[in-house]
Motif scaffolding. Structure first.
Motif, PDB file in Angstrom:
ATOM      1  N   CYS A 126       6.378 -12.770  -0.751  1.00 28.41           N
ATOM      2  CA  CYS A 126       5.260 -11.851  -0.951  1.00 28.41           C
ATOM      3  C   CYS A 126       4.452 -12.283  -2.185  1.00 28.41           C
ATOM      4  O   CYS A 126       4.922 -13.095  -2.989  1.00 28.41           O
ATOM      5  N   PRO A 127       3.264 -11.746  -2.368  1.00 29.65           N
ATOM      6  CA  PRO A 127       2.443 -12.133  -3.520  1.00 29.65           C
ATOM      7  C   PRO A 127       3.138 -11.952  -4.857  1.00 29.65           C
ATOM      8  O   PRO A 127       3.026 -12.787  -5.757  1.00 29.65           O
ATOM      9  N   PHE A 146       1.508  -4.939  12.762  1.00 33.16           N
ATOM     10  CA  PHE A 146       2.308  -6.117  12.420  1.00 33.16           C
ATOM     11  C   PHE A 146       2.851  -5.990  10.995  1.00 33.16           C
ATOM     12  O   PHE A 146       2.118  -5.680  10.075  1.00 33.16           O
ATOM     13  N   TRP A 147       4.145  -6.234  10.847  1.00 35.28           N
ATOM     14  CA  TRP A 147       4.813  -6.182   9.544  1.00 35.28           C
ATOM     15  C   TRP A 147       5.549  -7.486   9.293  1.00 35.28           C
ATOM     16  O   TRP A 147       5.956  -8.169  10.233  1.00 35.28           O
ATOM     17  N   ILE A 148       5.721  -7.823   8.034  1.00 35.27           N
ATOM     18  CA  ILE A 148       6.480  -9.028   7.676  1.00 35.27           C
ATOM     19  C   ILE A 148       7.337  -8.719   6.451  1.00 35.27           C
ATOM     20  O   ILE A 148       6.926  -7.972   5.567  1.00 35.27           O
ATOM     21  N   CYS A 161       0.811  -1.230   0.000  1.00 32.21           N
ATOM     22  CA  CYS A 161       0.000   0.000   0.000  1.00 32.21           C
ATOM     23  C   CYS A 161       0.835   1.266   0.000  1.00 32.21           C
ATOM     24  O   CYS A 161       0.304   2.353  -0.220  1.00 32.21           O
ATOM     25  N   GLY A 162       2.138   1.142   0.282  1.00 33.61           N
ATOM     26  CA  GLY A 162       3.008   2.319   0.299  1.00 33.61           C
ATOM     27  C   GLY A 162       2.929   3.104   1.589  1.00 33.61           C
ATOM     28  O   GLY A 162       3.543   4.166   1.708  1.00 33.61           O
ATOM     29  N   HIS A 207       2.657  -4.486   5.459  1.00 39.98           N
ATOM     30  CA  HIS A 207       1.698  -4.618   6.547  1.00 39.98           C
ATOM     31  C   HIS A 207       1.159  -6.046   6.503  1.00 39.98           C
ATOM     32  O   HIS A 207       0.830  -6.550   5.418  1.00 39.98           O
ATOM     33  N   GLY A 208       1.058  -6.680   7.652  1.00 36.53           N
ATOM     34  CA  GLY A 208       0.487  -8.022   7.667  1.00 36.53           C
ATOM     35  C   GLY A 208      -0.906  -8.048   7.064  1.00 36.53           C
ATOM     36  O   GLY A 208      -1.276  -8.961   6.316  1.00 36.53           O
ATOM     37  N   LYS A 209      -1.701  -7.001   7.347  1.00 37.77           N
ATOM     38  CA  LYS A 209      -3.079  -6.958   6.847  1.00 37.77           C
ATOM     39  C   LYS A 209      -3.130  -6.830   5.328  1.00 37.77           C
ATOM     40  O   LYS A 209      -4.076  -7.301   4.692  1.00 37.77           O
ATOM     41  N   CYS A 210      -2.078  -6.208   4.744  1.00 34.34           N
ATOM     42  CA  CYS A 210      -2.065  -6.024   3.285  1.00 34.34           C
ATOM     43  C   CYS A 210      -1.810  -7.334   2.544  1.00 34.34           C
ATOM     44  O   CYS A 210      -2.236  -7.507   1.404  1.00 34.34           O
ATOM     45  N   VAL A 211      -1.060  -8.234   3.190  1.00 31.36           N
ATOM     46  CA  VAL A 211      -0.743  -9.514   2.531  1.00 31.36           C
ATOM     47  C   VAL A 211      -1.449 -10.678   3.226  1.00 31.36           C
ATOM     48  O   VAL A 211      -1.152 -11.841   2.977  1.00 31.36           O
TER      49      VAL A 211
END
Length: 239
Positions: A230-231, A199-201, A190-191, A211-215
């Protein structure tokens, strides 16, 4: 005078250019130091020490055109030659040379994006500086290198509410820094900026953070992931 026939564009090309120029300067200040000392006659005009992309060096007058093709190194290095001890004079030139090498590298990397600039600096930072080589100073080992055990790519901390959080640690960064020093880390999805309360990964392939929620990765799920892709990297591997 420093020049470039074909400007390096990628991180790897710019780092190769940096390494070659650095090698030339180190040669001037170590192996060829007697010749370098002789060429830096204080009676001559303002002289500069150039490192070239073919690993050679040159003591020459600065570029006449304004602005020059590349940033210029310290001007007038010859004037202080006889006013300082040889060791101090060479140390001073090595420091200015380190500054010049960085300025050239990031001048060439002006079109790189944020992550590419970080990767370029990481590659450069893995090498001893010219100053360290010339003064024979050994780089101080950082904490991560000194640790005998392997370190997880997700640095876990607990927030005030007791929940396990994960703070991003850049793959090319070996220092244990405080959370506020990661403020410029951006989510590769998301930038958005880094936030210690989220939470980050980190991806083990492209080394970007998310962001954990983004992936769609939770802290609990991350515990069972040995190597996170990552995706984008997962999609590339399938093609």
């Amino acid at each position: 005078m420093a020049s470039i026939s074909s400007s390096p564009r990628t991180v790897e090309e710019i780092f190769k250019d940096y390494s070659a120029r650095r090698g030339g300067i180190i040669r001037a200040l170590t192996c060829d130091v007697d010749e370098f000392y002789r060429l830096c006659d204080p009676e001559k005009e303002n002289l500069c020490l150039y490192g070239h992309s073919n690993e050679t060096w040159e003591v020459s007058l600065p570029a006449e055109e304004v602005p020059p093709e590349l940033p210029e190194p310290a001007l007038g290095i010859n004037f202080a030659r006889d006013g300082m001890t040889r060791t101090d004079w060479l140390s001073l030139i090595s420091v200015h040379s380190d500054c010049w090498l960085l300025s050239v590298a990031f001048y060439l990397g002006a079109r790189l994006n944020r992550n590419e600039r970080k990767r370029l600096f990481s590659l450069i930072n893995d090498l001893p500086t010219v100053f360290e080589v010339v003064t024979e100073r050994k780089p101080v080992k950082d904490k991560a290198t000194a640790d005998s055990g392997s370190r997880s790519r997700v640095n876990k901390k607990r927030s005030s509410d007791g929940q396990t959080k994960s703070n991003p640690k850049l793959a090319d960064e070996s220092y244990e820094e405080e959370d506020d020093e990661h403020s410029e880390t951006l989510c590769g999805s998301c930038g958005g900026n880094y936030d210690a309360d989220e939470f980050w990964i980190g991806c083990d392939i492209c080394e970007q953070w998310f962001h954990g929620k983004c992936v769609k990765i939770t802290p609990a799920k991350a515990e069972n992931i040995k190597q996170y892709k990552c995706p984008s990297c997962t999609k590339r591997n399938r093609q």
